[in-house]
Write a protein that holds these residues in place. Structure first.
Motif, PDB file in Angstrom:
ATOM      1  N   PHE A 174     -41.692 -12.112  24.033  1.00  0.00           N
ATOM      2  CA  PHE A 174     -42.146 -11.626  25.331  1.00  0.00           C
ATOM      3  C   PHE A 174     -41.626 -10.219  25.626  1.00  0.00           C
ATOM      4  O   PHE A 174     -42.372  -9.332  26.045  1.00  0.00           O
ATOM      5  N   VAL A 175     -40.335 -10.002  25.412  1.00  0.00           N
ATOM      6  CA  VAL A 175     -39.726  -8.718  25.774  1.00  0.00           C
ATOM      7  C   VAL A 175     -40.080  -7.619  24.781  1.00  0.00           C
ATOM      8  O   VAL A 175     -40.425  -6.500  25.162  1.00  0.00           O
ATOM      9  N   ASP A 176     -40.024  -7.955  23.482  1.00  0.00           N
ATOM     10  CA  ASP A 176     -40.163  -6.931  22.445  1.00  0.00           C
ATOM     11  C   ASP A 176     -41.612  -6.671  22.063  1.00  0.00           C
ATOM     12  O   ASP A 176     -41.971  -5.533  21.732  1.00  0.00           O
ATOM     13  N   VAL A 177     -42.450  -7.693  22.085  1.00  0.00           N
ATOM     14  CA  VAL A 177     -43.838  -7.523  21.645  1.00  0.00           C
ATOM     15  C   VAL A 177     -44.784  -7.380  22.825  1.00  0.00           C
ATOM     16  O   VAL A 177     -45.503  -6.380  22.949  1.00  0.00           O
ATOM     17  N   ILE A 178     -44.785  -8.365  23.716  1.00  0.00           N
ATOM     18  CA  ILE A 178     -45.758  -8.354  24.813  1.00  0.00           C
ATOM     19  C   ILE A 178     -45.484  -7.229  25.796  1.00  0.00           C
ATOM     20  O   ILE A 178     -46.383  -6.456  26.158  1.00  0.00           O
ATOM     21  N   PHE A 179     -44.233  -7.095  26.257  1.00  0.00           N
ATOM     22  CA  PHE A 179     -43.910  -6.056  27.227  1.00  0.00           C
ATOM     23  C   PHE A 179     -43.853  -4.661  26.608  1.00  0.00           C
ATOM     24  O   PHE A 179     -44.447  -3.711  27.109  1.00  0.00           O
ATOM     25  N   ASP A 180     -43.119  -4.552  25.475  1.00  0.00           N
ATOM     26  CA  ASP A 180     -42.873  -3.231  24.897  1.00  0.00           C
ATOM     27  C   ASP A 180     -44.041  -2.725  24.057  1.00  0.00           C
ATOM     28  O   ASP A 180     -44.517  -1.609  24.262  1.00  0.00           O
ATOM     29  N   GLN A 181     -44.485  -3.516  23.097  1.00  0.00           N
ATOM     30  CA  GLN A 181     -45.502  -3.048  22.160  1.00  0.00           C
ATOM     31  C   GLN A 181     -46.901  -3.066  22.779  1.00  0.00           C
ATOM     32  O   GLN A 181     -47.592  -2.050  22.813  1.00  0.00           O
ATOM     33  N   ILE A 182     -47.307  -4.232  23.275  1.00  0.00           N
ATOM     34  CA  ILE A 182     -48.664  -4.378  23.803  1.00  0.00           C
ATOM     35  C   ILE A 182     -48.773  -3.855  25.223  1.00  0.00           C
ATOM     36  O   ILE A 182     -49.716  -3.135  25.572  1.00  0.00           O
ATOM     37  N   GLY A 183     -47.798  -4.183  26.078  1.00  0.00           N
ATOM     38  CA  GLY A 183     -47.843  -3.746  27.474  1.00  0.00           C
ATOM     39  C   GLY A 183     -47.866  -2.239  27.624  1.00  0.00           C
ATOM     40  O   GLY A 183     -48.651  -1.692  28.409  1.00  0.00           O
TER      41      GLY A 183
END
Length: 319
Positions: free
Chosen positions: A50-59
Motif C-alpha cells: 500500500f505505502v510503497d506501490v499504491i501510494f508512491d509508485q501508482i498514486g
C-alpha cells in the motif's frame, strides 16, 4: 515500468490477502505461535504494498497533485515506507529465530515458543521500526510553496548531503536493515541445519539396522521439510534484497566528495525496488510449494466461489 508495477501490485495484494485469510482459518496444521508470525509477516508485506506501490509508485503517477503530495504527508509516507519494510525484514528474522529455538533448544521451547511471546515480539518490532525511522520525516525540503502550503518531496534537504549525522544515520539504517538480518538469518540457519543433520545421524544409528534404507521415516521427512521451508523463506529474502542494498550503498558513496561512482540510478533503482517488493509475496509461493495443508486450503479457497455458484444454480433449477 508502470505496467510492471501494476502487475506486481495485483500479485502482491492477491497473494498476501490469500495468505492472511488461509492462515487465519487455522486449518494448516501450524501452531498458533507460527501462525501469528506468518500472519504478521503477510500484514506488514501488505502494508509495504500500500505505502510503497499504491501510494508512491501508482498514486504519484496518476494523482500528482493530490493531498498525498503535500510535503508533510509524503514525508510521513516515507517514514511509513521504511517502517513497514523494517518490520517485514525483522519479522522474518524473528520467525527464523523462533524456528531455531523450536528445533535446537527444547528446554527453552516451552517458554519462548508461545502465542503470548510471539505477540510481544511482533508488537515490539513494529513499534521500534516506527520509532527508528522518524528521522526520515526530515529528509526532504518543499519543492514549492502554494498558498502557504509546502508541496512535494522531490528534493532532499541540503543537510542530507552535507551532514555527518545523516551519513551516520543512513549507515546505521543499512546496518540494521538488512545487513544485520542477513548475518543473523545465515547464522541461525547454519546452526539449525547442523542440529537437524546431527539429529538425523543419531536417529539413523538408533533405528533397527535390519529395516530397509528406503523405509519412510516420518520424523526425518518432517525435519527435511523444515530445512526446505526455512531456507526457502530466508534465501529468497536475501537474494531479492541484494540489488536494492548494493544500489543504495553506491548511490550514497557517489554523493561523497572523495568518491565518484557512476550509478545508473533509473534502471538499477527500479530493478532493486521491483525485486525488494517481490519479496513481499514469496512466502506465500513457498508455502504453496512446500506445505501440503496450505496447498489444500488454497485450492479450497479457489474452488469456493465456483462451488457457491454451482449450489445456487442447483437450488434455482430445483425451485
Amino acid at each position: 515500468m508502470n505496467l510492471i508495477m501494476k502487475i506486481l501490485c495485483f500479485v502482491l495484494l492477491t497473494v498476501n490477502i490469500a495468505t492472511i485469510a488461509i492462515l487465519s482459518w487455522g486449518k494448516c496444521g501450524l501452531s498458533k505461535c507460527i501462525t501469528r508470525y506468518l500472519v504478521s509477516m503477510a500484514v506488514t508485506d501488505l502494508l509495504v504494498v500500500f505505502v510503497d506501490v499504491i501510494f508512491d509508485q501508482i498514486g504519484d503517477s496518476y494523482f500528482p497533485d493530490s493531498f498525498l503530495n503535500i510535503t508533510a504527508i509524503c514525508s510521513l509516507r516515507g517514514v511509513l515506507r521504511y517502517a513497514a519494510s523494517d518490520s517485514s525484514v525483522w519479522l522474518t528474522v524473528s520467525f527464523t529465530f523462533d524456528r531455531f529455538i523450536t528445533i535446537c533448544c527444547q528446554k527453552l521451547k516451552r517458554k519462548y515458543c508461545t502465542e503470548k511471546t510471539a505477540a510481544i515480539v511482533i508488537s515490539t518490532i513494529c513499534v521500534l521500526s516506527c520509532v527508528k525511522n522518524i528521522p526520515w520525516y526530515f529528509q526532504y525540503e518543499p519543492y514549492e510553496i502554494i498558498d502557504n502550503i509546502p508541496w512535494y518531496c522531490f528534493r532532499n534537504s541540503l543537510e542530507y548531503y552535507v551532514s555527518s549525522m545523516w551519513s551516520t544515520f543512513e549507515l546505521l539504517q543499512y546496518s540494521i536493515t538488512p545487513f544485520i538480518p542477513f548475518l543473523l538469518i545465515l547464522t541461525l540457519n547454519a546452526l539449525t541445519v547442523r542440529h537437524i543433520l546431527a539429529a538425523n545421524r543419531i536417529r539413523r544409528a538408533l533405528r533397527n539396522p535390519k529395516s530397509s534404507e528406503e523405509e519412510d521415516d516420518p520424523e526425518t521427512e518432517h525435519r527435511r521439510k523444515s530445512i526446505i521451508l526455512l531456507f526457502s523463506i530466508s534465501s529468497s529474502f536475501i537474494l531479492l534484497w541484494v540489488t536494492h542494498v548494493i544500489h543504495s550503498l553506491l548511490q550514497r558513496i557517489s554523493t561523497m566528495s572523495y568518491y565518484r561512482i557512476h550509478v545508473d540510478s533509473t534502471t538499477a533503482e527500479q530493478i532493486g525496488d521491483a525485486l525488494r517488493l517481490l519479496s513481499c509475496c514469496t512466502n506465500t509461493c513457498i508455502y504453496a510449494v512446500t506445505q501440503t495443508k496450505f496447498r489444500e486450503e488454497l485450492k479450497n479457497a479457489l474452488k469456493y466461489p465456483f462451488n457457491l455458484i454451482s449450489c445456487l444454480l442447483m437450488k434455482h433449477g430445483t425451485s
